[in-house]
Motif scaffolding. Structure first.
Motif, PDB file in Angstrom:
ATOM      1  N   GLY A 314      -7.329   3.004   2.011  1.00  0.00           N
ATOM      2  CA  GLY A 314      -6.892   1.613   2.143  1.00  0.00           C
ATOM      3  C   GLY A 314      -8.031   0.641   1.917  1.00  0.00           C
ATOM      4  N   ALA A 315      -9.207   0.963   2.457  1.00  0.00           N
ATOM      5  CA  ALA A 315     -10.377   0.100   2.263  1.00  0.00           C
ATOM      6  C   ALA A 315     -10.788   0.056   0.798  1.00  0.00           C
ATOM      7  CB  ALA A 315     -11.533   0.589   3.135  1.00  0.00           C
ATOM      8  N   ILE A 316     -10.689   1.193   0.116  1.00  0.00           N
ATOM      9  CA  ILE A 316     -11.005   1.231  -1.319  1.00  0.00           C
ATOM     10  C   ILE A 316     -10.034   0.344  -2.092  1.00  0.00           C
ATOM     11  CG2 ILE A 316     -10.942   2.731  -3.357  1.00  0.00           C
ATOM     12  CD1 ILE A 316     -12.128   4.942  -1.571  1.00  0.00           C
ATOM     13  N   ALA A 317      -8.763   0.413  -1.733  1.00  0.00           N
ATOM     14  CA  ALA A 317      -7.762  -0.441  -2.392  1.00  0.00           C
ATOM     15  C   ALA A 317      -8.071  -1.912  -2.161  1.00  0.00           C
ATOM     16  CB  ALA A 317      -6.366  -0.107  -1.873  1.00  0.00           C
ATOM     17  N   LEU A 318      -8.468  -2.256  -0.945  1.00  0.00           N
ATOM     18  CA  LEU A 318      -8.786  -3.653  -0.634  1.00  0.00           C
ATOM     19  C   LEU A 318      -9.994  -4.118  -1.438  1.00  0.00           C
ATOM     20  CD1 LEU A 318      -8.048  -6.088   1.153  1.00  0.00           C
ATOM     21  CD2 LEU A 318      -9.664  -5.208   2.848  1.00  0.00           C
ATOM     22  N   ASP A 319     -11.013  -3.272  -1.525  1.00  0.00           N
ATOM     23  CA  ASP A 319     -12.201  -3.625  -2.307  1.00  0.00           C
ATOM     24  C   ASP A 319     -11.863  -3.827  -3.779  1.00  0.00           C
ATOM     25  OD1 ASP A 319     -13.792  -3.478  -0.076  1.00  0.00           O
ATOM     26  OD2 ASP A 319     -14.514  -1.448  -0.468  1.00  0.00           O
ATOM     27  N   ALA A 320     -10.858  -3.094  -4.263  1.00  0.00           N
ATOM     28  CA  ALA A 320     -10.458  -3.198  -5.670  1.00  0.00           C
ATOM     29  C   ALA A 320      -9.487  -4.352  -5.913  1.00  0.00           C
ATOM     30  CB  ALA A 320      -9.837  -1.888  -6.127  1.00  0.00           C
ATOM     31  N   GLY A 321      -9.155  -5.088  -4.857  1.00  0.00           N
ATOM     32  CA  GLY A 321      -8.272  -6.234  -5.005  1.00  0.00           C
ATOM     33  C   GLY A 321      -6.792  -5.933  -4.830  1.00  0.00           C
ATOM     34  N   ASP A 322      -6.457  -4.696  -4.409  1.00  0.00           N
ATOM     35  CA  ASP A 322      -5.056  -4.326  -4.213  1.00  0.00           C
ATOM     36  C   ASP A 322      -4.719  -4.486  -2.737  1.00  0.00           C
ATOM     37  OD1 ASP A 322      -2.517  -3.281  -4.165  1.00  0.00           O
ATOM     38  OD2 ASP A 322      -3.008  -1.491  -5.338  1.00  0.00           O
ATOM     39  N   ALA A 323      -4.463  -5.725  -2.323  1.00  0.00           N
ATOM     40  CA  ALA A 323      -4.215  -6.016  -0.915  1.00  0.00           C
ATOM     41  C   ALA A 323      -2.934  -5.368  -0.414  1.00  0.00           C
ATOM     42  CB  ALA A 323      -4.166  -7.530  -0.706  1.00  0.00           C
ATOM     43  N   GLN A 324      -1.940  -5.257  -1.276  1.00  0.00           N
ATOM     44  CA  GLN A 324      -0.668  -4.671  -0.841  1.00  0.00           C
ATOM     45  C   GLN A 324      -0.813  -3.184  -0.534  1.00  0.00           C
ATOM     46  OE1 GLN A 324       2.549  -5.645  -3.462  1.00  0.00           O
ATOM     47  NE2 GLN A 324       2.187  -7.851  -3.356  1.00  0.00           N
ATOM     48  N   GLU A 325      -1.556  -2.463  -1.364  1.00  0.00           N
ATOM     49  CA  GLU A 325      -1.790  -1.049  -1.089  1.00  0.00           C
ATOM     50  C   GLU A 325      -2.617  -0.875   0.186  1.00  0.00           C
ATOM     51  OE1 GLU A 325      -1.707   2.930  -1.051  1.00  0.00           O
ATOM     52  OE2 GLU A 325      -0.492   1.584  -2.291  1.00  0.00           O
ATOM     53  N   ARG A 327      -2.549  -2.895   2.730  1.00  0.00           N
ATOM     54  CA  ARG A 327      -1.623  -3.152   3.835  1.00  0.00           C
ATOM     55  C   ARG A 327      -0.764  -1.919   4.117  1.00  0.00           C
ATOM     56  NH1 ARG A 327       3.464  -4.169   3.606  1.00  0.00           N
ATOM     57  NH2 ARG A 327       3.403  -4.777   1.410  1.00  0.00           N
ATOM     58  N   ARG A 328      -0.276  -1.276   3.057  1.00  0.00           N
ATOM     59  CA  ARG A 328       0.558  -0.086   3.257  1.00  0.00           C
ATOM     60  C   ARG A 328      -0.236   1.030   3.943  1.00  0.00           C
ATOM     61  NH1 ARG A 328       2.977  -1.825  -1.745  1.00  0.00           N
ATOM     62  NH2 ARG A 328       1.373  -0.750  -2.974  1.00  0.00           N
ATOM     63  N   ALA A 329      -1.510   1.183   3.567  1.00  0.00           N
ATOM     64  CA  ALA A 329      -2.346   2.204   4.202  1.00  0.00           C
ATOM     65  C   ALA A 329      -2.528   1.899   5.686  1.00  0.00           C
ATOM     66  CB  ALA A 329      -3.700   2.289   3.504  1.00  0.00           C
ATOM     67  N   ALA A 330      -2.772   0.633   6.002  1.00  0.00           N
ATOM     68  CA  ALA A 330      -2.942   0.243   7.403  1.00  0.00           C
ATOM     69  C   ALA A 330      -1.676   0.519   8.200  1.00  0.00           C
ATOM     70  CB  ALA A 330      -3.316  -1.233   7.490  1.00  0.00           C
ATOM     71  N   GLU A 331      -0.544   0.191   7.624  1.00  0.00           N
ATOM     72  CA  GLU A 331       0.726   0.410   8.321  1.00  0.00           C
ATOM     73  C   GLU A 331       1.012   1.899   8.488  1.00  0.00           C
ATOM     74  OE1 GLU A 331       3.311  -1.844   5.828  1.00  0.00           O
ATOM     75  OE2 GLU A 331       2.916  -3.742   6.869  1.00  0.00           O
ATOM     76  N   ARG A 332       0.667   2.693   7.480  1.00  0.00           N
ATOM     77  CA  ARG A 332       0.846   4.146   7.593  1.00  0.00           C
ATOM     78  C   ARG A 332      -0.019   4.694   8.716  1.00  0.00           C
ATOM     79  NH1 ARG A 332      -1.226   8.641   3.209  1.00  0.00           N
ATOM     80  NH2 ARG A 332      -0.428  10.487   4.277  1.00  0.00           N
ATOM     81  N   GLU A 350      -7.616  -3.717  12.125  1.00  0.00           N
ATOM     82  CA  GLU A 350      -8.668  -4.411  11.360  1.00  0.00           C
ATOM     83  C   GLU A 350      -8.317  -4.472   9.886  1.00  0.00           C
ATOM     84  OE1 GLU A 350     -13.060  -3.722  12.325  1.00  0.00           O
ATOM     85  OE2 GLU A 350     -12.079  -1.942  13.166  1.00  0.00           O
ATOM     86  N   LEU A 351      -7.969  -3.319   9.326  1.00  0.00           N
ATOM     87  CA  LEU A 351      -7.629  -3.264   7.902  1.00  0.00           C
ATOM     88  C   LEU A 351      -6.399  -4.110   7.608  1.00  0.00           C
ATOM     89  CD1 LEU A 351      -8.083  -2.108   5.067  1.00  0.00           C
ATOM     90  CD2 LEU A 351      -6.725  -0.113   5.739  1.00  0.00           C
ATOM     91  N   LEU A 352      -5.427  -4.087   8.495  1.00  0.00           N
ATOM     92  CA  LEU A 352      -4.201  -4.858   8.280  1.00  0.00           C
ATOM     93  C   LEU A 352      -4.494  -6.352   8.248  1.00  0.00           C
ATOM     94  CD1 LEU A 352      -1.155  -4.892   7.927  1.00  0.00           C
ATOM     95  CD2 LEU A 352      -0.921  -4.829  10.428  1.00  0.00           C
TER      96      LEU A 352
END
Length: 510
Positions: A314-325, A327-332, A350-352
């Protein structure tokens, strides 16, 4: 040597923790007389030597006890087999089945130590599943049995479990005091079983990792490592090594963390293969922070479903600009944790918060932010307090309250530095710089010039080098490299090295 004398000598060797000698003697005894008691003792020796036949021997012991109509012996071995199936085969469902068989054997019987041991393992499994209600119920049951039987092993391990339950519910100081008291008791001989003594310390280290108390974790990791060497508990020693590496990652000592994780992974792969995912996933987190994203993704994939792997991706997705992915990782991640598990939920929250803000949904971030703030409301210092302050600053800045955001970011920096977590302070400094530029009327979304020296540093950071390694390669001081990295993060408007590498790559700066 006759079978009986070999058995007696084997029991003596078990008592002396000479596990290999015990295994040799008990193998001889079992060859002459494969009784339930002999097989149970041999299974114990095999467990301590990480023998591949541990489960097979204990299953034979279980059948012998059942044939002899000895419910206590059958239950005792069934409980051991539950732990074996987790450690040697990663078969949690099968392990649960063995606990149920133990419970069936003991049902309606006069209360004995086996009842206490069963309750302890039921509590342990519940803790692993973030089911704090069951964990509290079962640890209380074990505590009562331990007191009734005057069995300090059962009583003290139950107290350690209760301490961890309290801490995970957010009663951090009370839980930590109880955990520390039981860990000290364990290491001073009040717990006779070397495995239970190790588990008592392990619960404390788990608590330290959860609340990111890097100082306390470092102290107790060293004590548990010493105990494991003394007891010959090599598997638990590698888990301890992995926990310590997590502390080193937080402290920024990445070279040592890398070495510790590689050693732990190598030993566990040979001795307890299912446990190797623990250091593998932690190594993935190290690679993520180093900016070695492809390696991190591969390592997280090997620990698919592990909480840290979910958060890391999820953090990797956030760093890459994919906020929705993200968010999904945080919710999972959060779905895997009981709502009562306030500390276990913290990293996911935190991630969410960060993902929702990055997605332009700062108002929706207020609810998870409140939960973060409520979790640390009774604390004055520590990394969790700093993390909650950083998340607060992120939301306030997104909502245009620059002055409040500045105060929160400044406080986050102070708390992080006091807690010995310089990397967390670096992220808050980058945020503070963005806030200051916005206050001065500068645009916060424009490119800023990366100098030639900063470009050199950035390329080496992208290779996964630590500040010390970059300094050695470029013949600079480590302090100078730290300043360059901080400047790069500020100019790219990111809070982590991994995010800096991702954003620089996207802009063709590498």
């Amino acid at each position: 040597m006759t079978g009986r004398s070999a058995y007696d000598a084997g029991l003596d060797a078990l008592g002396a923790r000479d596990w290999q000698q015990a295994a040799t003697l008990l193998e001889e005894a079992a060859a002459d007389e494969p009784s339930a008691a002999v097989l149970e003792a041999l299974g114990t020796a095999y467990f301590w030597t990480d023998h591949a036949a541990t489960i097979e021997v204990r299953e034979r012991a279980y059948r012998e006890y059942r044939s002899a109509r000895d419910p206590y012996g059958a239950a005792r071995v069934a409980i051991a087999l539950a732990w074996d199936h987790v450690n040697f085969r990663n078969e949690e469902s099968v392990a649960e089945g063995w606990l149920q068989l133990a419970g069936r054997a003991l049902a309606g019987r006069q209360v004995a130590a086996e009842h206490g041991h069963l309750a302890l393992w039921e509590a342990d499994f519940a803790l692993s599943d973030s089911n704090l209600g069951i964990a509290e119920l079962k640890s209380a049951e074990a505590l009562e049995i331990g007191r009734l039987l005057d069995d300090s092993d059962i009583e003290l391990l139950a107290r350690a479990q209760q301490g961890l339950v309290r801490l995970m519910r957010g009663e951090i100081e009370d839980g930590m005091r109880l955990l520390e008291a039981t860990a000290v008791a364990a290491l001073t001989g009040e717990i006779s079983d070397p495995a239970y003594a190790g588990y008592a310390c392990c619960y404390l280290i788990t608590a330290c990792q959860e609340v990111r108390d890097v100082g306390r974790a470092g102290e107790w990791c060293a004590k548990l490592d010493e105990h494991c060497r003394s007891a010959g508990y090599y598997a638990l020693q590698q888990i301890c090594r992995t926990e310590y590496a997590g502390v080193l990652v937080e402290q920024g000592d990445w070279d040592r963390a890398d070495r510790e994780l590689r050693v732990a992974a190598e030993i566990l792969a040979a001795r307890r293969p299912p446990l190797v995912t623990v250091p593998i996933v932690q190594l993935g987190e190290l690679r993520r922070r180093q900016g070695r994203v492809a390696e991190a993704v591969e390592l997280f994939g090997r620990g698919e479903g592990q909480p840290l792997a979910i958060l890391g991706l999820g953090a990797i997705a956030l760093d890459a600009g994919d906020a929705q992915e993200a968010r999904r990782a945080a919710e999972r991640y959060l779905r895997q944790h009981d709502p009562d598990d306030r500390i276990g939920r913290f990293r996911g929250l935190e991630l969410l918060v960060l993902a929702l803000v990055a997605d332009g949904r700062s108002e929706e971030a207020e609810a998870p932010l409140r939960e973060l703030q409520e979790t640390v409301a009774t604390l004055r210092d520590g990394v969790l307090v700093a993390a909650a302050l950083h998340a607060t600053a992120v939301v306030q800045f997104a909502q245009g309250d620059d002055e409040a955001a500045r105060r929160a970011a400044e406080d986050a920096i102070v708390k992080s530095e006091r807690a010995g977590a310089p990397l967390a302070a670096t992220g808050s400094r980058a945020l503070l710089e963005r806030i200051d530029r916005a206050t001065r009327g500068e645009r916060t979304d424009r490119d800023r010039v990366i100098t030639a020296r900063e470009s050199d540093v950035l390329r080496l950071v992208a290779e996964g080098m630590s500040n010390a390694q970059v300094a050695a390669r470029l013949h600079l001081s480590e302090h100078t490299v730290h300043r360059h990295v901080a400047n790069i993060m500020t100019k790219l408007e990111v809070a982590t090295r991994a995010a800096a590498v991702a954003k620089a790559a996207a802009r063709g700066l590498l």
